[in-house]
Design a protein around this motif. Structure first.
Motif, PDB file in Angstrom:
ATOM      1  N   LEU A  31      16.826  35.746 -25.503  1.00 49.49           N
ATOM      2  CA  LEU A  31      17.347  34.715 -24.589  1.00 49.49           C
ATOM      3  C   LEU A  31      17.644  35.308 -23.220  1.00 49.49           C
ATOM      4  N   TRP A  32      18.292  36.475 -23.249  1.00 52.36           N
ATOM      5  CA  TRP A  32      18.644  37.152 -21.997  1.00 52.36           C
ATOM      6  C   TRP A  32      17.374  37.459 -21.193  1.00 52.36           C
ATOM      7  N   ASP A  33      16.384  37.942 -21.900  1.00 47.22           N
ATOM      8  CA  ASP A  33      15.117  38.307 -21.253  1.00 47.22           C
ATOM      9  C   ASP A  33      14.447  37.064 -20.626  1.00 47.22           C
ATOM     10  N   ILE A  34      14.444  35.975 -21.359  1.00 48.56           N
ATOM     11  CA  ILE A  34      13.778  34.760 -20.848  1.00 48.56           C
ATOM     12  C   ILE A  34      14.486  34.258 -19.589  1.00 48.56           C
ATOM     13  N   GLN A  35      15.813  34.151 -19.664  1.00 46.86           N
ATOM     14  CA  GLN A  35      16.529  33.624 -18.490  1.00 46.86           C
ATOM     15  C   GLN A  35      16.305  34.519 -17.275  1.00 46.86           C
ATOM     16  N   SER A  36      16.252  35.833 -17.501  1.00 49.09           N
ATOM     17  CA  SER A  36      16.092  36.741 -16.353  1.00 49.09           C
ATOM     18  C   SER A  36      14.700  36.590 -15.727  1.00 49.09           C
ATOM     19  N   LYS A  37      13.744  36.122 -16.519  1.00 53.07           N
ATOM     20  CA  LYS A  37      12.385  35.966 -15.982  1.00 53.07           C
ATOM     21  C   LYS A  37      12.197  34.593 -15.331  1.00 53.07           C
ATOM     22  N   ILE A  38      13.089  33.671 -15.589  1.00 51.29           N
ATOM     23  CA  ILE A  38      13.016  32.364 -14.901  1.00 51.29           C
ATOM     24  C   ILE A  38      13.658  32.504 -13.520  1.00 51.29           C
ATOM     25  N   GLU A  39      14.839  33.122 -13.496  1.00 50.92           N
ATOM     26  CA  GLU A  39      15.621  33.204 -12.258  1.00 50.92           C
ATOM     27  C   GLU A  39      14.803  33.790 -11.110  1.00 50.92           C
TER      28      GLU A  39
ATOM     29  N   PRO B 258      15.382  25.212  -7.235  1.00 50.65           N
ATOM     30  CA  PRO B 258      16.543  25.825  -7.922  1.00 50.65           C
ATOM     31  C   PRO B 258      16.781  25.344  -9.339  1.00 50.65           C
ATOM     32  N   LEU B 259      16.024  24.368  -9.844  1.00 55.79           N
ATOM     33  CA  LEU B 259      16.268  23.947 -11.232  1.00 55.79           C
ATOM     34  C   LEU B 259      16.042  25.111 -12.196  1.00 55.79           C
ATOM     35  N   GLY B 260      15.077  25.961 -11.851  1.00 54.82           N
ATOM     36  CA  GLY B 260      14.833  27.118 -12.711  1.00 54.82           C
ATOM     37  C   GLY B 260      16.065  28.014 -12.788  1.00 54.82           C
ATOM     38  N   ASP B 261      16.641  28.321 -11.622  1.00 52.54           N
ATOM     39  CA  ASP B 261      17.869  29.141 -11.601  1.00 52.54           C
ATOM     40  C   ASP B 261      18.995  28.430 -12.345  1.00 52.54           C
ATOM     41  N   ALA B 262      19.076  27.124 -12.109  1.00 52.74           N
ATOM     42  CA  ALA B 262      20.162  26.346 -12.718  1.00 52.74           C
ATOM     43  C   ALA B 262      20.058  26.358 -14.239  1.00 52.74           C
TER      44      ALA B 262
ATOM     45  N   ARG C 256      19.108  21.872 -23.295  1.00 53.00           N
ATOM     46  CA  ARG C 256      18.331  20.666 -23.633  1.00 53.00           C
ATOM     47  C   ARG C 256      18.162  19.782 -22.392  1.00 53.00           C
ATOM     48  N   PHE C 257      19.224  19.679 -21.643  1.00 51.16           N
ATOM     49  CA  PHE C 257      19.180  18.868 -20.420  1.00 51.16           C
ATOM     50  C   PHE C 257      18.129  19.425 -19.443  1.00 51.16           C
ATOM     51  N   TYR C 258      18.188  20.729 -19.177  1.00 49.22           N
ATOM     52  CA  TYR C 258      17.262  21.300 -18.190  1.00 49.22           C
ATOM     53  C   TYR C 258      15.818  21.247 -18.680  1.00 49.22           C
TER      54      TYR C 258
ATOM     55  N   CYS D 185       6.174  24.734 -12.514  1.00 51.58           N
ATOM     56  CA  CYS D 185       6.101  26.204 -12.615  1.00 51.58           C
ATOM     57  C   CYS D 185       6.228  26.635 -14.072  1.00 51.58           C
ATOM     58  N   SER D 186       5.360  27.571 -14.478  1.00 50.20           N
ATOM     59  CA  SER D 186       5.393  27.963 -15.896  1.00 50.20           C
ATOM     60  C   SER D 186       6.704  28.594 -16.339  1.00 50.20           C
ATOM     61  N   PRO D 187       7.368  29.457 -15.541  1.00 52.37           N
ATOM     62  CA  PRO D 187       8.618  30.032 -16.073  1.00 52.37           C
ATOM     63  C   PRO D 187       9.637  28.956 -16.428  1.00 52.37           C
ATOM     64  N   CYS D 188       9.723  27.908 -15.605  1.00 50.37           N
ATOM     65  CA  CYS D 188      10.691  26.838 -15.869  1.00 50.37           C
ATOM     66  C   CYS D 188      10.182  25.935 -16.989  1.00 50.37           C
ATOM     67  N   ARG D 189       8.930  25.517 -16.898  1.00 50.46           N
ATOM     68  CA  ARG D 189       8.375  24.588 -17.902  1.00 50.46           C
ATOM     69  C   ARG D 189       8.428  25.195 -19.305  1.00 50.46           C
ATOM     70  N   GLU D 190       7.952  26.440 -19.437  1.00 52.91           N
ATOM     71  CA  GLU D 190       7.907  27.067 -20.762  1.00 52.91           C
ATOM     72  C   GLU D 190       9.262  27.653 -21.154  1.00 52.91           C
ATOM     73  N   GLY D 191       9.923  28.263 -20.157  1.00 56.68           N
ATOM     74  CA  GLY D 191      11.170  28.978 -20.455  1.00 56.68           C
ATOM     75  C   GLY D 191      12.296  28.070 -20.897  1.00 56.68           C
ATOM     76  N   THR D 192      12.409  26.891 -20.264  1.00 55.05           N
ATOM     77  CA  THR D 192      13.535  26.009 -20.628  1.00 55.05           C
ATOM     78  C   THR D 192      13.392  25.534 -22.081  1.00 55.05           C
ATOM     79  N   GLY D 193      12.178  25.197 -22.483  1.00 50.27           N
ATOM     80  CA  GLY D 193      11.961  24.746 -23.865  1.00 50.27           C
ATOM     81  C   GLY D 193      12.181  25.872 -24.854  1.00 50.27           C
ATOM     82  N   TRP D 194      11.734  27.060 -24.476  1.00 48.25           N
ATOM     83  CA  TRP D 194      11.872  28.233 -25.346  1.00 48.25           C
ATOM     84  C   TRP D 194      13.360  28.556 -25.545  1.00 48.25           C
ATOM     85  N   MET D 195      14.124  28.534 -24.447  1.00 44.99           N
ATOM     86  CA  MET D 195      15.564  28.824 -24.549  1.00 44.99           C
ATOM     87  C   MET D 195      16.247  27.777 -25.436  1.00 44.99           C
ATOM     88  N   GLU D 196      15.856  26.530 -25.274  1.00 43.69           N
ATOM     89  CA  GLU D 196      16.485  25.477 -26.087  1.00 43.69           C
ATOM     90  C   GLU D 196      16.245  25.732 -27.573  1.00 43.69           C
TER      91      GLU D 196
END
Ligand code: NAI
Ligand code: SF4
Length: 441
Positions: A387-395, A401-405, A347-349, A357-368
């Protein structure tokens, strides 16, 4: 008792005041440094092995030597005081209780870099600290340690304090520079690194508060002496902010020769876990670094004692190790739910993503959303793999580095605590009843 270099004077009454700091040896490192050639100061910092204390651990002397020096172009020193990493509050301690140590470090570093202007970019939530810093700056200036022709060297220095507005992303160095320039805090693509093209396009060194404060003891005792403290490339002392399920939360200075076990259980530091509970897991370097379960926290993959050093904490890579990061040591006892904890971080990220960047913008909300479903008993088994798949596509696929974080905590939680995710899926009714709200650090 470990060696104290930064917090040595912390117990002295009124040390925040200039006179008291000065009477206790304050500003003698600046006097010594201002008699040295700037290049020699950089050499001392290189010899010390000091690594950036903000989280990345990049060698400070090397970063300083990268600073471009084109004719007629100003250089800047920017201190990153936007300490926003969940679990991290060690820079706050330094600025709040030892402001003159910090200002002295800035004055020495600016002189070494040939920067006549230095900015302190401080997180907005540290609302009471800018006044403390501005008072210390005024006192140092009155005493001749800042301003024009400092100590008769012909070197001029002004230090300005700039308040942030409470955005985590402004702690990323290029977002910080954008914000300092009055723009939205969007990270820039690197390279060029700030050392070449930083504030207003000029060469800029960005360093963390603790890093710059550490320059004072390095000048006092010499780079070689500093490098003798610690193990291998983890030289000197490190501030650790400890929180979570421990008896003695607080900010501790460790010399990097102690084990994680000693840090966690000895009375000198965290004092163990309250109410006789067992250790479940720990995030030793602020929320962005991988969570590790108890067995891997205390011992490395090779079965050796894990030490509080950059290398030992990272031993085993992300499979079995973690990172020193910013030194935000967050402890979870056996009662804590790793899924809930991971949801809090997700939720924080999501909230702090700048959205470039779309992987971070979309991925963080999707993971939450997925984590929310799992935590509250509405998840499916396939969600864990998703979840595993999404995080691996953000990294590794984002600008900063916020995406990795955002990805690493999710990856580490699934890697080490998959059974807890599965428990939530298999026990939806109990999961729904366990409405604790969000974890807070
Ligand atoms: P980074 O590894 O990209 O860079 C480290 C530093 O070295 C930067 O100042 C960069 O400009 C410099 N650098 C690297 N290569 C260079 C080159 N070839 N030439 C010139 N300069 C070079 O890491 P970054 O983005 O600075 O920090 C990420 C870390 O920050 C994370 O690992 C996390 O632990 C930490 N962090 C800390 C927070 C806090 O509140 N203290 C908040 C969020 C993250
Ligand atoms: Fe912004 Fe996230 Fe991309 Fe960083 S990774 S630039 S926070 S969208």
């Amino acid at each position: 008792m470990g060696r104290k270099l930064l917090l040595e004077k912390a117990g002295i009454e009124n040390i925040r005041q200039y006179d008291v700091y000065r009477q206790n040896g304050g500003y003698s490192a600046q006097e010594k440094a201002y008699k040295m050639a700037p290049a020699d100061i950089i050499e001392e910092v290189k010899k010390s092995g000091l690594r950036g204390r903000g989280g990345a651990g990049f060698p400070t002397g090397l970063k300083w030597s990268f600073l471009a020096k084109p004719e007629g172009v100003p250089r800047y020193l920017v201190c990153n005081a936007d300490e926003s990493e969940p679990g991290t509050f060690k820079d706050r301690y330094l600025m709040e209780f030892l402001p003159h140590l910090f200002i002295e470090g800035l004055a020495i570093s600016s002189y070494a870099l040939g920067a006549n202007t230095c900015y302190i970019y401080i997180r907005g939530e540290y609302a009471w600290i800018p006044d403390i810093l501005e008072q210390a700056i005024a006192e140092a200036r009155n005493a001749g340690f800042l301003g024009k022709n400092i100590l008769g060297t012909g070197f001029d220095l002004e230090i300005y304090v700039q308040r942030g507005a409470g955005a985590y992303i402004c702690g990323e160095e290029t977002a910080l520079l954008e914000s300092l320039e009055g723009k939205r805090g969007n990270p820039r693509i690197k390279p060029p690194f700030p050392a070449v093209k930083g504030l207003w396009g000029c060469p800029t060194v960005v360093n963390n508060v603790e890093t710059l404060a550490a320059v004072v003891p390095i000048i006092n005792i010499g780079g070689e002496e500093y490098a003798k403290i610690g193990i291998g490339k983890s030289t000197g002392t490190k501030l650790i902010s400890a929180c979570g399920n421990i008896n003695k939360p607080g900010v501790y200075e460790i010399d990097m020769t102690i084990s994680v076990e000693e840090f966690l259980y000895s009375d000198e530091y965290c004092g163990g876990i309250p109410n006789g509970k067992r250790l479940k897991a720990c995030i030793p370097g602020g929320s962005s670094v991988p969570i590790v379960p108890a067995n891997l926290l205390l011992k490395t993959a090779k079965g050796e004692k894990r030490m509080m050093t950059y290398e030992s904490l990272a031993d085993g890579g992300f499979q079995t190790g973690t990172m020193m990061g910013s030194g935000g040591f967050i402890v979870l006892d056996e009662d804590q739910c790793v899924v809930r904890h991971t949801l809090t971080l997700a939720r924080f990220y999501r909230h702090e993503s700048c959205g470039q960047c779309s992987p971070c913008r979309e991925g963080t909300g999707w993971m939450e959303k997925i984590l929310q479903n799992i935590e509250y008993g509405k998840g499916k088994m396939s969600d864990i793999d998703l979840l595993w798949d999404i995080q691996s596509k953000i990294e590794g696929n984002t600008i900063c580095p916020l995406g990795d974080a955002a990805a690493w905590p999710v990856a580490a939680a699934i890697r080490h605590f998959r059974d807890e995710f599965e428990w939530h899926v298999l026990n939806p009714e109990e999961s729904q009843k366990r409405n604790f709200g969000l974890a807070h650090y």
